[in-house]
Design a protein around this motif. Structure first.
Motif, short mmCIF file in Angstrom:
data_model
loop_
_atom_site.label_atom_id
_atom_site.label_comp_id
_atom_site.label_asym_id
_atom_site.label_seq_id
_atom_site.Cartn_x
_atom_site.Cartn_y
_atom_site.Cartn_z
N GLY A 268 0.92 -1.12 -0.28
CA GLY A 268 -0.38 -0.22 -0.37
C GLY A 268 0.88 1.70 -0.04
O GLY A 268 1.71 1.47 0.36
N ASN A 269 0.33 2.34 -0.48
CA ASN A 269 1.10 3.76 -0.68
C ASN A 269 -0.10 4.52 -0.46
O ASN A 269 -1.29 3.86 0.70
N VAL A 270 0.59 5.81 -0.14
CA VAL A 270 -0.10 6.94 0.53
C VAL A 270 -0.75 7.89 -1.26
O VAL A 270 0.55 8.54 -1.53
N ASP A 271 -1.49 8.44 -1.42
CA ASP A 271 -2.21 9.26 -2.41
C ASP A 271 -1.70 9.91 -2.64
O ASP A 271 -0.92 10.33 -3.90
N ALA A 272 -0.92 11.06 -2.19
CA ALA A 272 0.18 12.04 -2.29
C ALA A 272 1.62 11.07 -2.78
O ALA A 272 2.15 11.80 -3.74
N HIS A 273 2.06 10.84 -2.16
CA HIS A 273 3.32 10.44 -2.07
C HIS A 273 3.54 9.10 -3.21
O HIS A 273 4.44 9.59 -4.30
N VAL A 274 2.98 8.77 -3.95
CA VAL A 274 2.48 8.06 -4.44
C VAL A 274 2.70 8.42 -6.22
O VAL A 274 3.16 7.85 -7.28
N CYS A 275 2.24 9.92 -6.00
CA CYS A 275 1.62 10.68 -7.45
C CYS A 275 2.97 11.12 -8.06
O CYS A 275 3.22 11.58 -9.17
N VAL A 276 4.41 11.28 -7.14
CA VAL A 276 5.70 11.91 -7.41
C VAL A 276 6.01 10.70 -8.64
O VAL A 276 6.50 11.53 -9.06
N PRO A 277 6.49 9.37 -8.84
CA PRO A 277 6.78 8.87 -10.37
C PRO A 277 5.48 8.96 -10.62
O PRO A 277 5.87 9.29 -12.80
N ALA A 278 3.96 9.83 -11.21
CA ALA A 278 3.24 9.46 -12.20
C ALA A 278 3.82 11.11 -12.47
O ALA A 278 3.11 10.89 -13.56
N VAL A 279 4.71 11.85 -12.31
CA VAL A 279 4.60 13.23 -13.50
C VAL A 279 6.04 13.18 -13.26
O VAL A 279 6.89 14.31 -13.76
N GLY A 280 6.92 11.90 -13.35
CA GLY A 280 8.25 11.94 -13.88
C GLY A 280 9.32 12.00 -12.89
O GLY A 280 10.32 11.91 -13.22
N ILE A 281 8.85 12.53 -11.85
CA ILE A 281 9.83 13.01 -10.42
C ILE A 281 11.37 12.01 -10.26
O ILE A 281 10.64 10.64 -10.01
N ASP A 282 12.19 11.89 -10.34
CA ASP A 282 13.50 10.76 -9.55
C ASP A 282 14.22 11.24 -9.00
O ASP A 282 15.20 10.86 -9.20
#
Length: 556
Positions: A268-282
């Motif tokens: 499981g993950n948190v809605d905000a934290h999981v979104c970081v890779p979704a915008v390509g942030i690495d």
């Protein structure tokens, strides 16, 4: 043949699913399911009244999300469940459920269905503020070093104050619960049959640290002798890291969702934290604001720094190898909706209907022609308390500069500007304390649908605002972690960095700050900061005094 992954994002009012190509991140279908019980902040389904600052949910709604959205995206996309290699999920946090040893929520049991403490305590349940206050006092008096990893204050939104509230107000429920579990972990349990605890919610919401573990038993005993063994008895000490595979879809979940038994399920993950890779942030230095009913601000850094007022810093809390920083605002979309629902005259609705526009669009059309500062208004964005950097849910909203000539659209714009000022204060707080912030990204519904608001943010922050490429950023992020749980051998990825670079999406649209607007907003932000410090840092506690009177009067 292409392989696919599904991400399910549980928000405050609904659950959303996407199905995406496991290699490119291209979304093939999405579905939304509105929670039938929504947020229960006044009564339970049977009419039982709730107290001030309560916010509960019904876990049946979470199961119904799985039963409705996953079959819907499979049907819409035409993709066979045989080609789905992984599932990832995320949740708001801290969203806490008291359950029996087999995972049954207490509120499902007839003997507890009328008891408020048997239900899910949503992230914005603030009725444990007295417990948070006492916890902070005791931790500070004991010189607990871990407190500074949470900005110096633990929020009433987090796990220990909520659990302590149950123990103090309804010990029967505390004793009946074999464990308290984050909804993020509970839903994974329902999918694969394995009880797991993810490092994100454990680190940010339950006081766990990768190096030091949990606070000592002596600390919990100092809070309340009955809490001495709360970690071992009610939480659990085995923590799994983000990107891990929690298990595989079992027969029960297959029947519920239409997925195949054996499909990989991510931790499981948190809605905000999981979104970081979704915008390509690495990497570090890039803030992502997930803007919905509230806003979470996610940032990665290369070192662990203790920043006053942040929600927390957790090793590997967002992506492996970096320290994940979290801050947030408790009221953003809720802020704007409150105004529209409660403060508009009928003539505005009539004019919107005549123009063939919904009321939100009509109001924005009137607000977006205003120049910065034209209204003479400055507002504080505390309609639901302050999460960062003051960490105080007892703070309330304020608007300065109202006159008999003030128009609704001017107030509406001032409320939007207030949330932008709150974001700027969070960013400046990071910078003051040595955490670099160089870029700003936005995800969530507001970022996708409201160009006026995003331009205001760019002007207030003075840096470009980049927009997530997905309408469902957290769901795509969960799908990315689902691809990592499946692994490269099955058609996914072996690490989240490669997955983020390949599957993450950002729009071509960038909101650039307008110099003349930024100059005015610098002046307005200075006024906001004066009010922020005066009412938020103890010089004038009028908001708290008024809230106390309100509670006393309503309890009579």
């Amino acid at each position: 043949m292409s392989k696919y992954v599904i991400g399910v994002d549980y928000g405050t009012l609904s659950g959303r699913a996407v199905i995406a190509d496991a290699k490119t991140g291209e979304e093939k279908a999405s579905a939304v399911y509105e929670y039938p019980h929504a947020v229960m902040d006044e009564t339970l389904p049977d009419g039982t009244k709730l107290g001030t600052d309560w916010a509960l949910q019904h876990p049946q709604d979470y199961l119904d999300v799985l039963a409705n959205t996953i079959p819907a995206v499979l049907k819409e996309s035409g993709i066979s469940a045989d080609d789905v290699i992984g599932v990832g999920t995320d949740f708001t946090a801290c969203t806490l459920i008291p359950v029996k040893a087999d995972g049954t929520p207490l509120c499902f049991l007839p003997e507890y269905e009328h008891e408020p403490h048997a239900y899910v305590k949503l992230w914005k349940h603030h009725a444990a503020q007295d417990k948070a206050n006492k916890l902070n006092e005791i931790a500070e008096a004991r010189n607990e070093k871990w407190l500074n990893n949470y900005g110096g204050k633990i929020s009433s939104e987090w796990a220990i104050p909520k659990i302590w509230q149950v123990l103090d107000e309804k010990e029967e429920i505390y004793n009946a619960a074999d464990m308290f579990i984050e909804a993020a972990d509970w839903i994974v349990w329902q999918l694969c049959g394995n009880v797991t605890r993810n490092s994100c919610t454990a680190g940010y919401k339950e006081l766990w640290n990768k190096t030091a573990g949990y606070p000592s038993k002596d600390f919990f005993k100092a809070l309340d002798p009955r809490l001495e063994n709360v970690v071992e008895d009610k939480l659990g000490t085995e923590i799994m890291h983000l990107g891990s595979k929690a298990g595989e879809i079992n027969e029960k979940a297959a029947a519920l969702t239409g997925l195949k038994v054996g499909t990989a399920v991510a931790v499981g993950n948190v809605d905000a934290h999981v979104c970081v890779p979704a915008v390509g942030i690495d990497g570090p230095g890039k803030v992502l604001a997930i803007m919905g009913t509230s806003t979470c601000h996610m940032l990665m850094g290369e070192e662990e720094l203790q920043v006053p007022g942040m929600c927390g810093v957790v090793a590997d809390g967002i992506m492996p190898g970096f320290y994940g920083y979290e801050a947030g605002q408790s009221c953003v979309g809720d802020h704007f909706a409150w105004f529209i629902d409660n403060c508009l005259p009928k003539e505005y609705y009539d004019a919107a209907e005549k123009a063939g526009m919904n009321i939100h669009k009509y109001l924005r059309s009137k607000a977006e022609v205003q120049k910065p500062g034209e209204s003479g208004l400055v507002a504080l964005d505390w309609w639901n308390g302050n999460r960062s950097v003051l960490v105080d849910v007892d703070l309330t909203g304020m608007i300065v500069g109202l006159t008999l000539a003030t128009k609704p659209e001017e107030i509406y714009r001032a409320l939007i500007e207030a949330t932008a000022y709150g974001t700027r204060e969070i960013i400046e707080n990071y910078r003051r304390n040595g955490v670099p912030v160089e870029e700003f990204y936005a995800s969530g519904g507001i970022s996708q649908k409201d160009p006026m608001t995003m331009q205001i943010y760019a002007d207030v922050l003075g840096i470009p605002v980049k927009i997530a490429g997905s309408m469902q950023g957290p769901a795509l992020g969960s799908a990315i972690f689902g691809a990592v749980a499946a692994g490269a051998e099955k058609g996914g990825w072996d690490n989240v960095f490669d997955a983020a670079r390949a599957m993450g999406q950002v729009k071509n649209v960038v909101y650039e700050p307008i110099k003349e607007n930024t100059e005015i907003y610098d002046k307005l932000f200075a006024e906001y900061k004066i009010l922020h410090d005066y009412f938020g840092k103890g010089e004038n506690d009028v908001m708290k005094r008024l809230k106390k009177i309100k509670i006393e009067q309503r309890s009579k």
